[in-house]
Structure formats: structure tokens, C-alpha cells
Design an enzyme around this catalytic site. Structure first.
Site, PDB file in Angstrom:
ATOM      1  N   ARG A  14      26.562   2.447  75.346  1.00 44.35           N
ATOM      2  CA  ARG A  14      26.698   1.076  74.851  1.00 44.35           C
ATOM      3  C   ARG A  14      28.038   0.891  74.137  1.00 44.35           C
ATOM      4  O   ARG A  14      28.960   0.285  74.667  1.00 44.35           O
ATOM      5  CB  ARG A  14      25.487   0.746  73.936  1.00 44.35           C
ATOM      6  CG  ARG A  14      25.337  -0.725  73.605  1.00 44.35           C
ATOM      7  CD  ARG A  14      26.212  -1.195  72.482  1.00 44.35           C
ATOM      8  NE  ARG A  14      26.055  -0.448  71.239  1.00 44.35           N
ATOM      9  CZ  ARG A  14      26.882  -0.588  70.209  1.00 44.35           C
ATOM     10  NH1 ARG A  14      27.892  -1.439  70.258  1.00 44.35           N
ATOM     11  NH2 ARG A  14      26.706   0.130  69.103  1.00 44.35           N
ATOM     12  N   ASP A  15      28.173   1.461  72.952  1.00 42.65           N
ATOM     13  CA  ASP A  15      29.407   1.273  72.171  1.00 42.65           C
ATOM     14  C   ASP A  15      30.601   1.827  72.939  1.00 42.65           C
ATOM     15  O   ASP A  15      31.704   1.277  72.879  1.00 42.65           O
ATOM     16  CB  ASP A  15      29.266   1.981  70.812  1.00 42.65           C
ATOM     17  CG  ASP A  15      30.192   1.425  69.748  1.00 42.65           C
ATOM     18  OD1 ASP A  15      31.009   0.546  70.053  1.00 42.65           O
ATOM     19  OD2 ASP A  15      30.096   1.887  68.592  1.00 42.65           O
ATOM     20  N   HIS A 206      27.933   5.550  60.924  1.00 39.95           N
ATOM     21  CA  HIS A 206      28.482   5.278  62.269  1.00 39.95           C
ATOM     22  C   HIS A 206      30.002   5.354  62.142  1.00 39.95           C
ATOM     23  O   HIS A 206      30.635   4.415  61.660  1.00 39.95           O
ATOM     24  CB  HIS A 206      28.004   3.888  62.704  1.00 39.95           C
ATOM     25  CG  HIS A 206      28.504   3.397  64.021  1.00 39.95           C
ATOM     26  ND1 HIS A 206      27.670   3.182  65.100  1.00 39.95           N
ATOM     27  CD2 HIS A 206      29.745   3.049  64.451  1.00 39.95           C
ATOM     28  CE1 HIS A 206      28.371   2.714  66.129  1.00 39.95           C
ATOM     29  NE2 HIS A 206      29.634   2.622  65.762  1.00 39.95           N
ATOM     30  N   HIS A 208      33.947   6.077  63.495  1.00 40.72           N
ATOM     31  CA  HIS A 208      34.934   6.124  64.572  1.00 40.72           C
ATOM     32  C   HIS A 208      36.048   7.058  64.129  1.00 40.72           C
ATOM     33  O   HIS A 208      36.377   7.130  62.942  1.00 40.72           O
ATOM     34  CB  HIS A 208      35.477   4.717  64.864  1.00 40.72           C
ATOM     35  CG  HIS A 208      34.491   3.837  65.591  1.00 40.72           C
ATOM     36  ND1 HIS A 208      34.717   3.343  66.848  1.00 40.72           N
ATOM     37  CD2 HIS A 208      33.268   3.389  65.238  1.00 40.72           C
ATOM     38  CE1 HIS A 208      33.690   2.615  67.237  1.00 40.72           C
ATOM     39  NE2 HIS A 208      32.787   2.615  66.272  1.00 40.72           N
ATOM     40  N   CYS A 239      35.643  -0.748  70.134  1.00 44.30           N
ATOM     41  CA  CYS A 239      35.026  -2.067  70.086  1.00 44.30           C
ATOM     42  C   CYS A 239      36.034  -3.074  70.590  1.00 44.30           C
ATOM     43  O   CYS A 239      37.184  -3.073  70.147  1.00 44.30           O
ATOM     44  CB  CYS A 239      34.574  -2.420  68.675  1.00 44.30           C
ATOM     45  SG  CYS A 239      33.857  -4.073  68.577  1.00 44.30           S
ATOM     46  N   ASN A 248      34.182   6.293  69.207  1.00 44.00           N
ATOM     47  CA  ASN A 248      33.284   6.799  68.173  1.00 44.00           C
ATOM     48  C   ASN A 248      33.497   8.303  68.114  1.00 44.00           C
ATOM     49  O   ASN A 248      33.956   8.913  69.071  1.00 44.00           O
ATOM     50  CB  ASN A 248      31.826   6.566  68.582  1.00 44.00           C
ATOM     51  CG  ASN A 248      31.475   5.114  68.637  1.00 44.00           C
ATOM     52  OD1 ASN A 248      31.917   4.405  69.517  1.00 44.00           O
ATOM     53  ND2 ASN A 248      30.687   4.670  67.693  1.00 44.00           N
TER      54      ASN A 248
HETATM   55  P1  HMG Z   1      28.458 -18.125  71.367  1.00 46.59           P
HETATM   56  O1  HMG Z   1      29.385 -18.482  72.446  1.00 46.59           O
HETATM   57  O2  HMG Z   1      28.736 -18.613  69.990  1.00 46.59           O
HETATM   58  O3  HMG Z   1      26.918 -18.418  71.701  1.00 46.59           O
HETATM   59  O4  HMG Z   1      28.361 -16.544  71.320  1.00 46.59           O
HETATM   60  P2  HMG Z   1      26.138 -19.543  72.437  1.00 46.59           P
HETATM   61  O5  HMG Z   1      24.762 -19.454  71.921  1.00 46.59           O
HETATM   62  O6  HMG Z   1      26.895 -20.834  72.348  1.00 46.59           O
HETATM   63  O7  HMG Z   1      26.118 -19.036  73.977  1.00 46.59           O
HETATM   64  C1  HMG Z   1      27.235 -19.053  74.810  1.00 46.59           C
HETATM   65  C2  HMG Z   1      26.825 -18.590  76.202  1.00 46.59           C
HETATM   66  O8  HMG Z   1      26.325 -17.249  76.148  1.00 46.59           O
HETATM   67  C3  HMG Z   1      25.693 -19.417  76.789  1.00 46.59           C
HETATM   68  O9  HMG Z   1      25.862 -19.389  78.210  1.00 46.59           O
HETATM   69  C4  HMG Z   1      24.464 -18.616  76.453  1.00 46.59           C
HETATM   70  O10 HMG Z   1      23.397 -18.832  77.307  1.00 46.59           O
HETATM   71  C5  HMG Z   1      24.958 -17.206  76.586  1.00 46.59           C
HETATM   72  P3  HMG Z   1      26.491 -20.641  78.997  1.00 46.59           P
HETATM   73  O11 HMG Z   1      25.591 -21.777  78.656  1.00 46.59           O
HETATM   74  O12 HMG Z   1      27.888 -20.821  78.436  1.00 46.59           O
HETATM   75  O13 HMG Z   1      26.468 -20.195  80.422  1.00 46.59           O
HETATM   76  N1  HMG Z   1      24.236 -16.266  75.737  1.00 46.59           N
HETATM   77  C6  HMG Z   1      23.698 -15.112  76.175  1.00 46.59           C
HETATM   78  N2  HMG Z   1      23.648 -14.535  77.381  1.00 46.59           N
HETATM   79  C7  HMG Z   1      23.012 -13.367  77.484  1.00 46.59           C
HETATM   80  N3  HMG Z   1      22.449 -12.734  76.440  1.00 46.59           N
HETATM   81  C8  HMG Z   1      22.464 -13.289  75.216  1.00 46.59           C
HETATM   82  C9  HMG Z   1      23.113 -14.526  75.056  1.00 46.59           C
HETATM   83  N4  HMG Z   1      23.309 -15.321  74.000  1.00 46.59           N
HETATM   84  C10 HMG Z   1      23.983 -16.385  74.436  1.00 46.59           C
HETATM   85  N5  HMG Z   1      21.900 -12.666  74.187  1.00 46.59           N
HETATM   86  C11 HMG Z   1      27.108 -14.540  70.953  1.00 46.59           C
HETATM   87  C12 HMG Z   1      27.518 -15.881  70.405  1.00 46.59           C
HETATM   88  C13 HMG Z   1      26.479 -13.752  69.826  1.00 46.59           C
HETATM   89  C14 HMG Z   1      26.119 -14.743  72.085  1.00 46.59           C
HETATM   90  C15 HMG Z   1      28.393 -13.841  71.481  1.00 46.59           C
HETATM   91  O14 HMG Z   1      29.369 -13.877  70.503  1.00 46.59           O
HETATM   92  C16 HMG Z   1      28.148 -12.413  71.871  1.00 46.59           C
HETATM   93  O15 HMG Z   1      27.433 -12.130  72.827  1.00 46.59           O
HETATM   94  N6  HMG Z   1      28.724 -11.451  71.146  1.00 46.59           N
HETATM   95  C17 HMG Z   1      28.497 -10.042  71.385  1.00 46.59           C
HETATM   96  C18 HMG Z   1      29.649  -9.246  70.942  1.00 46.59           C
HETATM   97  C19 HMG Z   1      29.358  -7.758  71.130  1.00 46.59           C
HETATM   98  O16 HMG Z   1      28.499  -7.373  71.894  1.00 46.59           O
HETATM   99  N7  HMG Z   1      30.122  -6.917  70.398  1.00 46.59           N
HETATM  100  C20 HMG Z   1      29.975  -5.515  70.491  1.00 46.59           C
HETATM  101  C21 HMG Z   1      28.769  -4.993  69.767  1.00 46.59           C
HETATM  102  S1  HMG Z   1      28.997  -4.818  67.997  1.00 46.59           S
HETATM  103  C22 HMG Z   1      29.787  -3.295  67.835  1.00 46.59           C
HETATM  104  O17 HMG Z   1      30.180  -2.695  68.799  1.00 46.59           O
HETATM  105  C23 HMG Z   1      29.888  -2.679  66.473  1.00 46.59           C
HETATM  106  C24 HMG Z   1      28.896  -1.543  66.267  1.00 46.59           C
HETATM  107  O18 HMG Z   1      29.064  -0.527  67.242  1.00 46.59           O
HETATM  108  C25 HMG Z   1      29.088  -0.948  64.874  1.00 46.59           C
HETATM  109  C26 HMG Z   1      30.510  -0.509  64.584  1.00 46.59           C
HETATM  110  O19 HMG Z   1      31.167   0.089  65.443  1.00 46.59           O
HETATM  111  O20 HMG Z   1      30.929  -0.753  63.451  1.00 46.59           O
HETATM  112  C27 HMG Z   1      27.464  -2.056  66.372  1.00 46.59           C
HETATM  113 MG    MG Z   2      30.905   1.273  67.002  1.00 48.89          MG
END
Ligand code: HMG
Ligand code: MG
Length: 298
Positions: A14-15, A206, A208, A239, A248
Site C-alpha cells: 500500500r504505502d 511509522h 520513513h 508518499c 518506509n
Molecule cells: P475530494 O476530491 O475532496 O473528494 O477528495 P470528493 O468526495 O469530492 O470526491 C471526488 C471524486 O472521488 C468523486 O468522483 C468521488 O466519487 C471519488 P467523481 O464524482 O469526480 O467521479 N471518491 C472515491 N472514489 C473511490 N473511493 C473513495 C472515494 N472517495 C471519493 N473512497 C479524497 C477527497 C479523500 C477522496 C481524496 O483526497 C483521496 O482519495 N485522497 C487519498 C490520498 C491518499 O491515499 N494518500 C496516501 C495515503 S496516506 C499516507 O500514505 C500516509 C501514511 O502512510 C502515514 C505516513 O506515511 O505518515 C498513512
Molecule cells: Mg507512510
């Protein structure tokens, strides 16, 4: 004193893979996860149910869940930023899910397009739906030791967000040093501060390895009584919303550290190295694990 055993949360699929420029097929993700299961990994993040426009690399997570061979005793989890993601994760058969918040406003906006407050509100329906479905929810806080947009982050600020996630029902809070700037001193201070509000056995680290501090930070965490750490096989990842965030910490390297301390994990190092080398070969790059590189040059 150090813990007798540690739980490693494997985030490579995933990450790690969420940050790969070249697409990795669902079949290759499935093989990676099966390799990890064979190695005895007890907790695997399979993928995430996020907007495919934001993170196209995770678009096939449904297929990955459908294709893996589940090993008894291993938890297969998914990241879910909102109720839509939770419903998809449930359909896909995720054992557990994780919600993810940030310690900084800058990162929250870039990563999930809303403020910290709004993100917590968005998690409420996820928590209720999960409780109803009997699914446990893990909570992440990103940028706990520095933010690429907002700079230094106070430990008290991290504690505030962690407390909210804990209060809303997350059984474990993973503190993420997303950009890898943390040092062991800052890590100890962070865990001490957060542990004033959340029991240590409900906290995870967690790290990196961007600045080469990850193993030292994990050791600092162990000394603070932390027993759960996230890591990524072959050091995959970073990320997409944190510039310069390299992988990571590599699971192989963490396992080597823990083995040396006599701390039990249930994971077989040789089988883990095999898993990491296979995905590294596929990505056409050397493994990010020092242990794996040392072993293969022997
Ligand atoms: P948005 O654009 O503000 O949301 O994004 P929205 O509700 O307006 O939706 C926009 C579009 O996305 C719509 O589709 C929704 O249906 C769709 P459209 O009408 O334009 O065709 N949508 C989805 N589709 C599938 N699954 C869903 C979903 N939700 C909405 N769940 C949102 C807001 C949160 C959705 C967006 O910003 C997003 O998906 N962000 C994810 C970012 C991400 O995954 N980042 C990486 C993970 S975090 C990380 O890695 C850190 C961590 O490892 C810890 C660390 O390292 O410190 C955890
Ligand atoms: Mg991470």
C-alpha cells in the site's frame, strides 16, 4: 526493558506501491502479498479505497483482495478516507480498515483535500459503520515529526489529533514520520507526550528512512515501550503528497534489528528477503533493504 515480541504492520503493498510511477499489475501485487503471507507476516495492508484520481496506483485494490491466499492468523487491511471507501473495503473483504489524519493543516489539505477538523468529521460515519460491521479501525497521524508544507510540528499538536482518533474508537494510533526528518531524541519526546493520553500498547511507530534515522527511531520507540511498528518490504514507497519522502523503513532491516535483540515477530527473514527481492526485480531496481542487499552480494 524491551518488549518480548513486536507486531510489524507490513505497508509495502500500500504505502510502497501507491508511490510507484510505473503501474504494478494486480497479479504482481497479489504475488507480493502471498509471498509476505508465506514469510509469516501477521498484518498486511493490501491496498486503499481512495479516489483513483488522487492515487491511481491503488485503483485495483478490490481485485487484489479477491486474488490473495489468506493465511490463517494474518490480518488483511485497507486504508479508507471516507464512508465510500469503507463500504468498498467491506465489500472487498478487508479484515480491518485504517483512517488517516495529519498533524499539520498543510499536509491534510494536500493529502485528503480538507482540514484536520473536517477529516475527523468525515471519519465519524466510518467509525459507526465499522462498529456496526464489527470491523476494527486503525488510525494514522501523518507528519508527526515534521511537515513538508508547515515545517516543525509540536508533539502536543500530534497528541491532540491522536487523542481525537483514539476517542472516536481507533484501537491503535500509528504515528507517521512521513518525511523521515525525526531523530531518536524527538521520537522519544513524541511518544512520551502522546503516551500521557493514550496507552503505549495502543501506539505504533511509522518511520520513513529519508534521513537514515528510521532504525534508530524504532529503537528509541522500543525503549519507550512501543510494540508495533509499520514497515515496508524492500523499503518500497514514500508518499505522493510528501516531496522527497523516500521509502518506509525496510521490513527486512527492522526484522534483522529485532532478531538481534531476541524480540519475537513470527516472520522468517529468508522468506521475507525473497518477497522483497522479487518485487524489486519486478520494479527493475535494487532492494531498498540493506540486509537484502548484503545477503544477495554474499
Ligand atoms: P475530494 O476530491 O475532496 O473528494 O477528495 P470528493 O468526495 O469530492 O470526491 C471526488 C471524486 O472521488 C468523486 O468522483 C468521488 O466519487 C471519488 P467523481 O464524482 O469526480 O467521479 N471518491 C472515491 N472514489 C473511490 N473511493 C473513495 C472515494 N472517495 C471519493 N473512497 C479524497 C477527497 C479523500 C477522496 C481524496 O483526497 C483521496 O482519495 N485522497 C487519498 C490520498 C491518499 O491515499 N494518500 C496516501 C495515503 S496516506 C499516507 O500514505 C500516509 C501514511 O502512510 C502515514 C505516513 O506515511 O505518515 C498513512
Ligand atoms: Mg507512510
Amino acid at each position: 526493558s524491551l518488549p518480548a515480541s513486536v507486531k510489524l504492520v507490513e505497508v509495502g503493498a500500500r504505502d510502497g506501491l501507491q508511490n510507484e510511477a510505473q503501474p504494478v499489475s494486480s497479479a504482481d501485487k497479489i504475488r507480493l502479498i502471498d509471498d509476505l503471507s508465506i514469510a509469516g507476516v501477521g498484518y498486511v495492508e493490501v491496498g486503499s479505497f481512495v479516489s483513483p484520481k488522487w492515487v491511481p496506483q491503488m485503483a485495483g485494490s478490490q481485485d487484489v483482495f479477491a486474488g490473495i491466499q489468506r493465511r490463517a492468523g494474518t490480518t488483511y487491511a485497507a486504508l479508507t478516507p471516507n464512508l465510500k471507501g469503507f463500504e468498498l473495503a467491506l465489500q472487498a473483504g478487508a479484515d480491518e480498515v485504517a483512517v488517516f489524519a495529519a498533524a499539520s493543516e498543510g499536509f491534510s489539505q494536500r493529502n485528503i483535500n480538507c482540514s484536520i477538523r473536517e477529516s475527523i468529521q468525515r471519519f465519524e460515519p466510518v467509525m459507526s459503520a465499522a462498529a456496526e460491521a464489527g470491523v476494527r479501525v486503525r488510525g494514522y497521524v501523518s507528519c508527526v515529526l515534521g511537515c513538508p508544507y508547515d515545517g516543525e510540528i509540536a508533539a502536543s499538536q500530534v497528541a491532540g489529533v491522536a487523542r481525537e482518533l483514539h476517542a472516536m474508537g481507533c484501537y491503535e494510533i500509528s504515528l507517521g514520520d512521513t518525511i523521515g526528518t525525526g531523530t531518536p531524541g524527538a521520537t522519544r519526546n513524541l511518544f512520551e507526550t502522546v503516551a500521557q493520553h493514550i496507552p503505549r500498547d495502543q501506539l505504533a511507530g511509522h518511520f520513513h528512512d529519508t534521513y537514515g534515522q528510521a532504525l534508530a527511531n524504532i529503537y528509541a520507540g522500543l525503549l519507550e515501550g512501543i510494540q508495533v511498528f509499520d514497515s515496508s518490504v524492500a523499503g518500497l514507497g514514500g508518499c505522493p503528497y510528501a516531496k522527497g519522502a523516500t521509502g518506509n523503513v525496510a521490513t527486512e532491516d527492522v526484522l534483522y534489528l529485532l532478531n538481534g535483540l531476541g524480540i519475537h515477530t513470527g516472520i522468517d527473514l529468508d522468506a521475507l528477503i525473497h518477497a522483497g527481492n522479487r518485487i524489486s526485480t519486478l520494479l527493475n531496481r535494487p532492494s531498498g533493504s540493506r540486509v537484502a542487499r548484503a545477503r544477495s552480494s554474499q
